[in-house]
Design a protein around this motif. Structure first.
Motif, PDB file in Angstrom:
ATOM      1  N   ALA A  70      23.832 -12.301  -2.251  1.00  0.00           N
ATOM      2  CA  ALA A  70      24.101 -10.881  -2.524  1.00  0.00           C
ATOM      3  C   ALA A  70      24.826 -10.197  -1.371  1.00  0.00           C
ATOM      4  CB  ALA A  70      22.790 -10.150  -2.819  1.00  0.00           C
ATOM      5  N   PHE A  71      24.497 -10.612  -0.157  1.00  0.00           N
ATOM      6  CA  PHE A  71      25.057  -9.973   1.041  1.00  0.00           C
ATOM      7  C   PHE A  71      25.553 -11.056   2.006  1.00  0.00           C
ATOM      8  CE2 PHE A  71      21.517  -7.385  -0.570  1.00  0.00           C
ATOM      9  CZ  PHE A  71      22.190  -6.210  -0.878  1.00  0.00           C
ATOM     10  N   PRO A  72      26.658 -11.721   1.669  1.00  0.00           N
ATOM     11  CA  PRO A  72      27.146 -12.794   2.541  1.00  0.00           C
ATOM     12  C   PRO A  72      27.431 -12.278   3.949  1.00  0.00           C
ATOM     13  CG  PRO A  72      28.446 -12.672   0.514  1.00  0.00           C
ATOM     14  CD  PRO A  72      27.521 -11.490   0.526  1.00  0.00           C
ATOM     15  N   SER A  73      27.105 -13.086   4.918  1.00  0.00           N
ATOM     16  CA  SER A  73      27.269 -12.713   6.319  1.00  0.00           C
ATOM     17  C   SER A  73      28.440 -13.468   6.936  1.00  0.00           C
ATOM     18  CB  SER A  73      25.976 -13.061   7.070  1.00  0.00           C
ATOM     19  OG  SER A  73      26.167 -12.978   8.450  1.00  0.00           O
ATOM     20  N   GLU A  74      29.018 -12.894   7.977  1.00  0.00           N
ATOM     21  CA  GLU A  74      30.016 -13.609   8.759  1.00  0.00           C
ATOM     22  C   GLU A  74      29.364 -14.790   9.464  1.00  0.00           C
ATOM     23  OE1 GLU A  74      31.924 -11.086  11.590  1.00  0.00           O
ATOM     24  OE2 GLU A  74      32.411  -9.567  10.117  1.00  0.00           O
ATOM     25  N   ASP A  75      28.107 -14.608   9.876  1.00  0.00           N
ATOM     26  CA  ASP A  75      27.373 -15.616  10.615  1.00  0.00           C
ATOM     27  C   ASP A  75      26.612 -16.511   9.645  1.00  0.00           C
ATOM     28  OD1 ASP A  75      28.251 -14.339  12.916  1.00  0.00           O
ATOM     29  OD2 ASP A  75      26.500 -13.045  12.989  1.00  0.00           O
ATOM     30  N   ARG A  76      27.330 -17.430   9.010  1.00  0.00           N
ATOM     31  CA  ARG A  76      26.731 -18.267   7.979  1.00  0.00           C
ATOM     32  C   ARG A  76      26.380 -19.635   8.530  1.00  0.00           C
ATOM     33  NH1 ARG A  76      30.330 -17.760   2.722  1.00  0.00           N
ATOM     34  NH2 ARG A  76      29.550 -19.881   2.696  1.00  0.00           N
ATOM     35  N   TRP A  77      25.225 -20.167   8.099  1.00  0.00           N
ATOM     36  CA  TRP A  77      24.777 -21.474   8.558  1.00  0.00           C
ATOM     37  C   TRP A  77      25.748 -22.577   8.167  1.00  0.00           C
ATOM     38  CZ3 TRP A  77      24.116 -25.354   5.116  1.00  0.00           C
ATOM     39  CH2 TRP A  77      23.995 -24.986   3.775  1.00  0.00           C
ATOM     40  N   ASP A  78      26.524 -22.377   7.100  1.00  0.00           N
ATOM     41  CA  ASP A  78      27.448 -23.413   6.657  1.00  0.00           C
ATOM     42  C   ASP A  78      28.804 -23.318   7.356  1.00  0.00           C
ATOM     43  OD1 ASP A  78      28.149 -21.083   5.324  1.00  0.00           O
ATOM     44  OD2 ASP A  78      28.518 -22.054   3.407  1.00  0.00           O
ATOM     45  N   GLN A  79      28.894 -22.484   8.392  1.00  0.00           N
ATOM     46  CA  GLN A  79      30.084 -22.405   9.233  1.00  0.00           C
ATOM     47  C   GLN A  79      29.652 -22.636  10.684  1.00  0.00           C
ATOM     48  OE1 GLN A  79      31.686 -18.546   8.245  1.00  0.00           O
ATOM     49  NE2 GLN A  79      32.655 -19.328   6.403  1.00  0.00           N
ATOM     50  N   PRO A  80      29.220 -23.882  10.984  1.00  0.00           N
ATOM     51  CA  PRO A  80      28.617 -24.159  12.282  1.00  0.00           C
ATOM     52  C   PRO A  80      29.538 -23.927  13.472  1.00  0.00           C
ATOM     53  CG  PRO A  80      28.990 -26.195  11.067  1.00  0.00           C
ATOM     54  CD  PRO A  80      29.269 -25.065  10.125  1.00  0.00           C
ATOM     55  N   GLU A  81      30.814 -24.205  13.327  1.00  0.00           N
ATOM     56  CA  GLU A  81      31.722 -24.018  14.462  1.00  0.00           C
ATOM     57  C   GLU A  81      31.801 -22.551  14.869  1.00  0.00           C
ATOM     58  OE1 GLU A  81      32.812 -25.509  11.538  1.00  0.00           O
ATOM     59  OE2 GLU A  81      32.510 -27.587  12.182  1.00  0.00           O
ATOM     60  N   ALA A  82      31.866 -21.671  13.887  1.00  0.00           N
ATOM     61  CA  ALA A  82      31.936 -20.236  14.183  1.00  0.00           C
ATOM     62  C   ALA A  82      30.633 -19.740  14.807  1.00  0.00           C
ATOM     63  CB  ALA A  82      32.245 -19.449  12.913  1.00  0.00           C
TER      64      ALA A  82
END
Length: 191
Positions: A70-82
């Motif tokens: 519902a509220f996607p974050s910039e800090d997502r677990w599936d974007q480990p490099e970021a």
């Protein structure tokens, strides 16, 4: 695939089961839950999670999944490099991370995962986690008891798995010595 996602096979199966069982157990699709979540009057993640539990009976894991949709974050677990780049900004802390990472990765079957507040090392389950501290230091959590070594203390409010019952503050990458590699190995054996 686990190494690419930063999740062990067991963790991937667990996430998939949370997703798959949501509709079966609640009778609502993820789209319906997203619509409900977006009506929440709260603005902070923990408050939204609590609201979903109190008003709609969702447990923590399902509420977290619904809120992530519902509220996607910039800090997502599936974007480990970021996540890693954002968390590990101090060169001295990063040197500690790299030293711990080399030591942990020398063990068989280790998956290195990145979370918002720490880097986690798993085999079947987490056996260690590391987070940066101010001043170029880092806190290492281990799946050991504090009495396993005189350098270890009990956990503080580090935010990682409750399995990690011992904590060691590292001031330099040179502290990742043979003794620390042995502690990592012992924690790994239990995972």
């Amino acid at each position: 695939m686990a190494a690419e996602s930063g999740l062990t096979e067991r963790q991937q199966k667990w996430f998939a089961s949370v997703q798959a069982s949501l509709e079966r157990d609640t009778g609502k699709t993820i789209d319906e839950w997203v619509a409900i979540a977006r009506t929440c009057p709260e603005t902070k993640p923990k408050a939204r999670q609590k609201w979903l539990k109190e008003h709609h009976g969702l447990g923590v894991n399902r509420a977290s999944y619904v809120l992530s949709q519902a509220f996607p974050s910039e800090d997502r677990w599936d974007q480990p490099e970021a996540l890693r780049a954002k968390l590990w900004t101090d060169p001295a802390s990063t040197a500690i991370l790299e030293a711990v990472e080399r030591a942990a990765s020398a063990l068989d079957g280790v998956v290195v995962g990145q979370r918002k507040g720490f880097t986690v090392f798993s085999r079947n389950v987490a056996f260690a986690a590391l987070r940066p501290l101010k001043g170029g230091k880092a806190a290492l959590g281990l799946a050991l008891t504090p009495d396993a070594d005189p350098r270890l203390s009990g956990p503080k409010n580090d935010g990682w798995s409750e399995r990690l019952k011992a904590r060691l503050e590292l001031s330099s990458s040179t502290e990742v010595d043979e003794g620390l590699r042995e502690l990592l190995r012992r924690a790994w054996e239990g995972s």
